[in-house]
Design a protein around this motif. Structure first.
Motif, PDB file in Angstrom:
ATOM      1  N   SER A  60       0.855  -1.177   0.000  1.00 52.40           N
ATOM      2  CA  SER A  60       0.000   0.000   0.000  1.00 52.40           C
ATOM      3  C   SER A  60       0.893   1.230   0.000  1.00 52.40           C
ATOM      4  O   SER A  60       2.116   1.136   0.026  1.00 52.40           O
ATOM      5  CB  SER A  60      -0.916   0.015   1.220  1.00 52.40           C
ATOM      6  OG  SER A  60      -0.149   0.127   2.392  1.00 52.40           O
ATOM      7  N   GLU A  96      -3.519   2.327  -7.832  1.00 54.74           N
ATOM      8  CA  GLU A  96      -3.996   0.973  -7.615  1.00 54.74           C
ATOM      9  C   GLU A  96      -3.797   0.561  -6.153  1.00 54.74           C
ATOM     10  O   GLU A  96      -4.662  -0.036  -5.532  1.00 54.74           O
ATOM     11  CB  GLU A  96      -3.237   0.028  -8.557  1.00 54.74           C
ATOM     12  CG  GLU A  96      -3.783  -1.371  -8.648  1.00 54.74           C
ATOM     13  CD  GLU A  96      -5.234  -1.415  -9.104  1.00 54.74           C
ATOM     14  OE1 GLU A  96      -5.965  -2.253  -8.568  1.00 54.74           O
ATOM     15  OE2 GLU A  96      -5.641  -0.604  -9.966  1.00 54.74           O
ATOM     16  N   LEU A  97      -2.646   0.915  -5.610  1.00 54.68           N
ATOM     17  CA  LEU A  97      -2.357   0.603  -4.213  1.00 54.68           C
ATOM     18  C   LEU A  97      -3.300   1.356  -3.292  1.00 54.68           C
ATOM     19  O   LEU A  97      -3.791   0.820  -2.302  1.00 54.68           O
ATOM     20  CB  LEU A  97      -0.913   0.983  -3.872  1.00 54.68           C
ATOM     21  CG  LEU A  97       0.164   0.050  -4.414  1.00 54.68           C
ATOM     22  CD1 LEU A  97       1.523   0.598  -4.030  1.00 54.68           C
ATOM     23  CD2 LEU A  97      -0.016  -1.347  -3.879  1.00 54.68           C
ATOM     24  N   ARG A  99      -6.253   2.329  -3.969  1.00 50.35           N
ATOM     25  CA  ARG A  99      -7.579   1.707  -4.079  1.00 50.35           C
ATOM     26  C   ARG A  99      -7.652   0.459  -3.225  1.00 50.35           C
ATOM     27  O   ARG A  99      -8.638   0.195  -2.562  1.00 50.35           O
ATOM     28  CB  ARG A  99      -7.865   1.333  -5.534  1.00 50.35           C
ATOM     29  CG  ARG A  99      -8.533   2.450  -6.305  1.00 50.35           C
ATOM     30  CD  ARG A  99      -8.953   1.975  -7.680  1.00 50.35           C
ATOM     31  NE  ARG A  99      -8.623   2.970  -8.668  1.00 50.35           N
ATOM     32  CZ  ARG A  99      -7.769   2.797  -9.664  1.00 50.35           C
ATOM     33  NH1 ARG A  99      -7.168   1.646  -9.822  1.00 50.35           N
ATOM     34  NH2 ARG A  99      -7.522   3.774 -10.506  1.00 50.35           N
ATOM     35  N   LYS A 100      -6.594  -0.327  -3.258  1.00 43.15           N
ATOM     36  CA  LYS A 100      -6.553  -1.543  -2.450  1.00 43.15           C
ATOM     37  C   LYS A 100      -6.697  -1.215  -0.972  1.00 43.15           C
ATOM     38  O   LYS A 100      -7.364  -1.897  -0.236  1.00 43.15           O
ATOM     39  CB  LYS A 100      -5.214  -2.263  -2.668  1.00 43.15           C
ATOM     40  CG  LYS A 100      -5.231  -3.251  -3.798  1.00 43.15           C
ATOM     41  CD  LYS A 100      -4.058  -4.204  -3.613  1.00 43.15           C
ATOM     42  CE  LYS A 100      -3.261  -4.297  -4.892  1.00 43.15           C
ATOM     43  NZ  LYS A 100      -1.955  -4.910  -4.676  1.00 43.15           N
ATOM     44  N   ARG A 101      -6.018  -0.135  -0.581  1.00 44.38           N
ATOM     45  CA  ARG A 101      -6.049   0.261   0.817  1.00 44.38           C
ATOM     46  C   ARG A 101      -7.475   0.603   1.228  1.00 44.38           C
ATOM     47  O   ARG A 101      -7.934   0.232   2.291  1.00 44.38           O
ATOM     48  CB  ARG A 101      -5.123   1.470   1.015  1.00 44.38           C
ATOM     49  CG  ARG A 101      -5.145   2.053   2.413  1.00 44.38           C
ATOM     50  CD  ARG A 101      -4.172   3.190   2.532  1.00 44.38           C
ATOM     51  NE  ARG A 101      -4.428   4.227   1.544  1.00 44.38           N
ATOM     52  CZ  ARG A 101      -3.646   5.275   1.341  1.00 44.38           C
ATOM     53  NH1 ARG A 101      -2.525   5.390   2.019  1.00 44.38           N
ATOM     54  NH2 ARG A 101      -3.937   6.170   0.465  1.00 44.38           N
ATOM     55  N   ALA A 103     -10.181  -0.466  -0.195  1.00 50.31           N
ATOM     56  CA  ALA A 103     -10.993  -1.676  -0.242  1.00 50.31           C
ATOM     57  C   ALA A 103     -10.825  -2.524   1.016  1.00 50.31           C
ATOM     58  O   ALA A 103     -11.751  -3.197   1.455  1.00 50.31           O
ATOM     59  CB  ALA A 103     -10.608  -2.515  -1.474  1.00 50.31           C
ATOM     60  N   ARG A 104      -9.656  -2.466   1.596  1.00 43.95           N
ATOM     61  CA  ARG A 104      -9.382  -3.266   2.788  1.00 43.95           C
ATOM     62  C   ARG A 104      -9.970  -2.685   4.057  1.00 43.95           C
ATOM     63  O   ARG A 104     -10.268  -3.405   4.995  1.00 43.95           O
ATOM     64  CB  ARG A 104      -7.866  -3.407   2.966  1.00 43.95           C
ATOM     65  CG  ARG A 104      -7.332  -4.758   2.538  1.00 43.95           C
ATOM     66  CD  ARG A 104      -5.997  -4.990   3.174  1.00 43.95           C
ATOM     67  NE  ARG A 104      -5.068  -3.912   2.870  1.00 43.95           N
ATOM     68  CZ  ARG A 104      -4.115  -4.017   1.946  1.00 43.95           C
ATOM     69  NH1 ARG A 104      -3.978  -5.094   1.256  1.00 43.95           N
ATOM     70  NH2 ARG A 104      -3.309  -3.015   1.714  1.00 43.95           N
TER      71      ARG A 104
END
Ligand SMILES: [Zn+2]
Ligand SMILES: [Zn+2]
Length: 105
Positions: A60, A96-97, A99-101, A103-104
């Protein structure tokens, strides 16, 4: 992976172990600007003392005192470290990272 011996002593330039991009080091960059992976070669940033050599996977990114930091984890030994984000880093990959963060959480 069988990397050529001539390559090992060069601090600056390296081939990305993840996407294969030839990264031209500028003395600060130690991660791939395209996929944001790097190699676990430092105990402390820049010392190249770690013998692990595992790939550091970008987990992230986070902002710390106004500076974007990349959080990476070694897929070999699990060590987590922070890495400065550089201007030449791929913005899409950073997004992208982020977004992942989101989402988590
Ligand atoms: Zn790469
Ligand atoms: Zn490691």
């Amino acid at each position: 992976m069988n990397t050529s011996k001539t390559f090992q002593k060069r601090k600056e330039d390296f081939l990305c172990g993840h996407c294969g991009l030839a990264v031209m080091g500028n003395g600060y960059t130690n991660h791939c600007p395209r996929c944001l992976y790097s190699k676990h070669v430092d105990v402390f940033p820049g010392d190249r003392l770690a013998v692990c050599g595992g790939l550091m996977e970008p987990l992230s990114c986070e902002k710390e005192r106004g500076q974007e930091k990349l959080i990476q984890r070694c897929i070999h030994c699990g060590m987590v470290r922070k890495n400065k984000v550089h201007e030449q880093d791929d913005f899409e990959a950073l997004l992208e990272l982020a977004r992942k963060r989101v989402a988590r959480s």
